[in-house]
Design a protein around this motif. Sequence first.
Motif, short mmCIF file in Angstrom:
data_model
loop_
_atom_site.label_atom_id
_atom_site.label_comp_id
_atom_site.label_asym_id
_atom_site.label_seq_id
_atom_site.Cartn_x
_atom_site.Cartn_y
_atom_site.Cartn_z
N ALA A 1 -14.66 47.19 -2.34
CA ALA A 1 -13.39 47.39 -1.64
C ALA A 1 -13.60 47.76 -0.18
CB ALA A 1 -12.56 48.47 -2.34
N GLY A 2 -14.84 47.67 0.28
CA GLY A 2 -15.15 47.96 1.67
C GLY A 2 -14.99 46.73 2.55
N GLN B 1 -16.52 51.50 -6.76
CA GLN B 1 -16.10 52.29 -5.60
C GLN B 1 -16.08 53.76 -5.93
OE1 GLN B 1 -15.91 49.47 -2.90
NE2 GLN B 1 -15.00 51.42 -2.35
N ARG B 2 -16.20 54.60 -4.91
CA ARG B 2 -16.03 56.04 -5.10
C ARG B 2 -14.56 56.45 -5.13
NH1 ARG B 2 -20.52 58.51 -0.88
NH2 ARG B 2 -22.38 57.92 -2.05
N LEU C 1 -23.66 46.56 -1.71
CA LEU C 1 -23.21 46.69 -0.33
C LEU C 1 -22.75 48.09 0.02
CD1 LEU C 1 -21.05 43.42 -0.10
CD2 LEU C 1 -23.42 43.72 0.64
N ALA C 2 -22.66 48.97 -0.97
CA ALA C 2 -22.12 50.30 -0.74
C ALA C 2 -22.96 51.05 0.29
CB ALA C 2 -22.06 51.10 -2.04
N LEU D 1 -10.17 43.92 8.34
CA LEU D 1 -10.53 45.11 7.55
C LEU D 1 -11.65 45.93 8.17
CD1 LEU D 1 -10.38 43.62 3.93
CD2 LEU D 1 -8.56 44.78 5.19
N GLY D 2 -12.19 45.47 9.29
CA GLY D 2 -13.26 46.21 9.95
C GLY D 2 -12.72 47.36 10.79
#
Length: 313
Positions: A8-9, A30-31, A72-73, A177-178
Amino acid sequence: MILVTGGAGFIGMHTVQALVDLGESCVLAQRRDFALPRTWAGRCVTERVDLADRAAFLALGRRHKITGIVHLAGSVPWPPSTHEPLAGARMALDTLFNVLEAAREWNVDRIGIASTIGVYGGAPGGSPYQEDVPLPMTAGHVIPAFKKVGEVLTDHLAGALDLDAYNIRIAAAWGPLGRAASVFFATPQLVHAAALGTPPPAPVHAADGADMCYVKDCGRAIALLQLAPRLNHRIYNVAGGRATTYAEVVEAIRGVAPEARIELSAGRSLDGPAEDVYLDITRLREDTGYEPAYDTGRAVADYIGWLRAGNER
C-alpha cells in the motif's frame, strides 16, 4: 498469489497494479489498515502485520497460498531519529531474515528485495553504472548502508537456501502517490508547484538532475522481474537509464502548464556532484523485455493531471 510487503506504499501500489494488470493476485502486507481500490476486488487482499514479528509474518503462509514475494516495505531505520541505532538495525535485519525464512518455508517461486541507486555512491568509474561494478564498503547515508548489507545477505542466503532471489536497485522514483517533496531530488516539488501553485523549491540548478524513473514504469519493471520465466542475475537496476536534468523537467512542465512560474538557477550547483549518477538497464531489458513507457514529457503530463484531479500527492 504474490505477497507484496509495503504493497500500500508508493512503489508498492504501482507494483501491485502492474501485477494485477498481468493477471496475478496479490497479498498486500502492511503495518496499517488499508482499503483496497475497488478495481482490485477479488484479486487482492490486505494483511496488517509487523514484518519484524516472525510468528505473525510466517502465519501469512497458512492463510494464503503465496507463490512469490516482492519485499518493498521500508525496513531501513529511517528517519534515524525515530530509532535507537542498535534497535533500528536489529529491526531491519530481523525483517529481512523473516522474509527470507518465509520464502523458504512457503517454497515460493521467486523473491525480490528492494535496494537503491544509492549503493553506487563512491563506486569507481562513472555512469552508466552496471550492476557488477565493485561497490565501496562504506556509505554516506543510512539507507544505502543497510541496503548494501541486505544485498550481501540476500545473495549469500539465496545460494545457501537455494532460493530464486534477486535485489532491485531502484532509481529516483516519482509520480502519483509519492511524496510532495523529496530530500534526494527536486522533481516532485517542481511538479507540485506547477500543478497546485505551491512554492517551488529553491534554488534548483538547470544542469543538475538525476536518474528519474516514473513510478508506473518502476512498478511495471518490478512486476516483470517477478514474473519473468528466468532471471540470469541476482541484481537488477530499475531506472530511467539516463540522467534527466531539471531544465528538461521544467521544459516538460511548461508544455503542460505554461502559466507556471518556475525559475531555475544556471549551471550546476557548486555543492553537488560534478555529474549525475545514472544506471544501465540492459539486464532488465534482456531478461524481461522491459522498455520505459513514460518519457519526461508524458510523465510530467500524467502526474500534473493526477494532481489536478484532486489527489494530494
